[in-house]
Design an enzyme around this catalytic site. Structure first.
Site, PDB file in Angstrom:
ATOM      1  N   ASP A  96     -40.594  71.587-131.955  1.00 24.54           N
ATOM      2  CA  ASP A  96     -41.257  70.485-132.655  1.00 24.54           C
ATOM      3  C   ASP A  96     -41.069  69.219-131.798  1.00 24.54           C
ATOM      4  OD1 ASP A  96     -42.430  69.129-134.866  1.00 24.54           O
ATOM      5  OD2 ASP A  96     -40.494  68.794-135.788  1.00 24.54           O
ATOM      6  N   PHE A 145     -45.808  71.280-141.419  1.00 24.86           N
ATOM      7  CA  PHE A 145     -44.533  71.948-141.670  1.00 24.86           C
ATOM      8  C   PHE A 145     -44.832  73.340-142.211  1.00 24.86           C
ATOM      9  CE2 PHE A 145     -40.546  73.111-143.591  1.00 24.86           C
ATOM     10  CZ  PHE A 145     -39.636  72.652-142.649  1.00 24.86           C
TER      11      PHE A 145
HETATM   12  P1  5GP Z   1     -37.015  70.039-132.989  1.00 21.91           P
HETATM   13  O1  5GP Z   1     -35.644  69.691-132.522  1.00 21.91           O
HETATM   14  O2  5GP Z   1     -37.883  70.653-131.907  1.00 21.91           O
HETATM   15  O3  5GP Z   1     -37.703  68.851-133.626  1.00 21.91           O
HETATM   16  O4  5GP Z   1     -36.872  71.031-134.175  1.00 21.91           O
HETATM   17  C1  5GP Z   1     -36.561  72.338-133.937  1.00 21.91           C
HETATM   18  C2  5GP Z   1     -36.151  73.058-135.177  1.00 21.91           C
HETATM   19  O5  5GP Z   1     -36.608  72.416-136.363  1.00 21.91           O
HETATM   20  C3  5GP Z   1     -36.795  74.408-135.171  1.00 21.91           C
HETATM   21  O6  5GP Z   1     -36.010  75.339-134.470  1.00 21.91           O
HETATM   22  C4  5GP Z   1     -36.907  74.714-136.645  1.00 21.91           C
HETATM   23  O7  5GP Z   1     -35.706  75.296-137.095  1.00 21.91           O
HETATM   24  C5  5GP Z   1     -37.091  73.365-137.277  1.00 21.91           C
HETATM   25  N1  5GP Z   1     -38.513  73.107-137.532  1.00 21.91           N
HETATM   26  C6  5GP Z   1     -39.345  72.304-136.846  1.00 21.91           C
HETATM   27  N2  5GP Z   1     -40.583  72.335-137.360  1.00 21.91           N
HETATM   28  C7  5GP Z   1     -40.518  73.182-138.403  1.00 21.91           C
HETATM   29  C8  5GP Z   1     -41.492  73.673-139.327  1.00 21.91           C
HETATM   30  O8  5GP Z   1     -42.691  73.345-139.315  1.00 21.91           O
HETATM   31  N3  5GP Z   1     -41.044  74.555-140.261  1.00 21.91           N
HETATM   32  C9  5GP Z   1     -39.748  74.974-140.325  1.00 21.91           C
HETATM   33  N4  5GP Z   1     -39.435  75.834-141.295  1.00 21.91           N
HETATM   34  N5  5GP Z   1     -38.816  74.553-139.466  1.00 21.91           N
HETATM   35  C10 5GP Z   1     -39.207  73.670-138.509  1.00 21.91           C
END
Ligand code: 5GP
Length: 177
Positions: A96, A145
């Site tokens: 993300d 999300f």
């Molecule tokens: P980042 O550090 O890249 O922002 O977030 C990574 C983590 O956030 C992912 O490994 C996941 O666990 C969670 N995450 C990010 N976007 C989503 C989403 O749309 N749905 C869910 N369930 N988890 C997300």
């Protein structure tokens, strides 16, 4: 909840990724699955890998109870074995902002793997806050999300066979367990 990626589409794309990973690692690969969200993705990936595979698991927390990344990553469970000299692929559920993956890559690279690549089920490039490398991407989606296929919202919905979109109203409408 609205379905974003149906079960059949997930299955077809996830069946194609192992060919890419296997052909880049003809002598075998060590997969590091990031718990909990990537466990279903991993289970489907490894069943069609054609090179030799070894596995390990790591658990991290980047969210706490909220649905937005805090940027602060905690290692909840570390790997059982070392990575020195091994060809490693991190198996992540979603990239993300990229903050979690950038942190993971940094700490795993410091353990001396021969190579370090990353496979993710879902990438949200429009949300990136850091320029992190992702070598194998299942699906690219907008700023939504999603839950299902191992992904949760407050520990729920991991069992859905598809990826569904969670809106603020569907979160509010869901009863707290
Ligand atoms: P980042 O550090 O890249 O922002 O977030 C990574 C983590 O956030 C992912 O490994 C996941 O666990 C969670 N995450 C990010 N976007 C989503 C989403 O749309 N749905 C869910 N369930 N988890 C997300």
């Amino acid at each position: 909840m609205q379905i974003l990626i149906a079960e059949d589409t997930l299955r077809q794309r996830v069946a194609a990724l192992p060919q890419e990973i296997s052909s880049d690692h003809p002598n075998g690969v060590h997969l590091v699955c990031v718990l909990k969200g990537a466990f279903v993705f991993l289970a489907d990936l490894i069943r069609t890998m054609t090179c030799e595979v070894t596995l390990d698991f790591m658990a991290v927390s980047s969210y706490g109870p909220s649905t937005r990344s805090s940027g602060q990553v905690r290692v909840l469970k570390d790997l059982d074995s070392g990575l020195e000299g091994r060809p490693v692929v991190i198996v992540e559920d979603i990239v993300d902002t990229g903050l979690t993956l950038a942190y993971l890559q940094e700490i795993l690279r410091a353990r001396g793997p021969r190579s370090l690549k990353t496979a993710c089920l879902v990438s949200k490039p429009s949300r990136r806050q850091t320029n992190v490398a992702v070598d194998y991407v299942g699906f690219t989606i907008d700023d939504l999300f999603v839950v299902g296929y191992g992904l949760d919202s407050g520990e729920r919905h991991r069992n859905l066979p598809h990826l569904a979109i969670v809106t603020d109203s569907s979160r509010a409408a869901s009863p707290t367990p």
